[in-house]
Design a protein around this motif. Structure first.
Motif, PDB file in Angstrom:
ATOM      1  N   TYR A  20      -3.837   4.126  -8.308  1.00 32.58           N
ATOM      2  CA  TYR A  20      -3.174   3.661  -7.086  1.00 32.58           C
ATOM      3  C   TYR A  20      -3.544   2.210  -6.813  1.00 32.58           C
ATOM      4  O   TYR A  20      -2.674   1.370  -6.539  1.00 32.58           O
ATOM      5  N   PRO A  45      -3.424   7.885  -3.337  1.00 38.27           N
ATOM      6  CA  PRO A  45      -4.298   6.888  -2.694  1.00 38.27           C
ATOM      7  C   PRO A  45      -5.772   7.205  -2.935  1.00 38.27           C
ATOM      8  O   PRO A  45      -6.169   8.364  -2.964  1.00 38.27           O
ATOM      9  N   SER A  98       0.816  -1.220   0.000  1.00 38.73           N
ATOM     10  CA  SER A  98       0.000   0.000   0.000  1.00 38.73           C
ATOM     11  C   SER A  98       0.850   1.271   0.000  1.00 38.73           C
ATOM     12  O   SER A  98       0.344   2.338  -0.330  1.00 38.73           O
TER      13      SER A  98
END
Length: 157
Positions: A59, A54, A47
């Motif tokens: 992403y 994000p 992540s």
């Protein structure tokens, strides 16, 4: 490891954005037999690796790619890159790549992610997280494939 140590490690992982630190935590946890911490560190690593914003489809696509590459590299003991997927993204961008893979024959990547309990990172689950980016036919195909694999629309069992 005991529960208190595991909880402290999980809290540390959640607050860490350093890829090298996360790799070390995962390796140490694996060596100590704590798969909960190792998995959490790896998922956090995947992540933090994408350079995209994000919450965006882009992403999410790169998080999925990093997760599959990282998992396969670890399992096979050598660096694995999803070369064809990366090439397709450079030609067609992320959205078109997701559309083509969701509408096409079920990909090996889908199966590999589902087998490793990372269904939420399949391109099908990504499409459903970004319904405003896709036509109904793609969303329907994504739902159908996830359902056939025994997953909900988020890619969870």
């Amino acid at each position: 490891m005991n529960d208190a140590i595991t909880l402290r490690a999980l809290a540390l992982i959640e607050g860490t954005d350093d890829p090298d630190g996360l790799r070390k935590i995962a390796a140490n946890a694996r060596r100590q037999g704590n798969e909960v911490v190792a998995r959490a560190a790896k998922l956090r690593l995947y992540s933090v690796l994408p350079s995209e914003e994000p919450g965006t489809l882009e992403y999410d696509v790169w998080q999925s790619i990093f997760a599959l590459e990282g998992t396969l590299s670890e399992e096979r003991g050598k660096t694995i890159r999803l070369s064809r997927t990366r090439q397709k993204i450079s030609r067609d961008l992320e959205q078109q790549t997701v559309e083509d893979l969701v509408l096409g024959k079920q990909s090996e990547g889908f199966d590999l992610l589902v087998e490793r309990d990372m269904g939420e990172l399949t391109f099908e689950a990504l499409a459903l997280r970004h319904p405003d980016r896709f036509e109904a036919a793609i969303l329907d195909a994504a739902k159908s494939r996830l359902s056939a694999a025994g997953l909900d629309e988020q890619g969870k069992k």
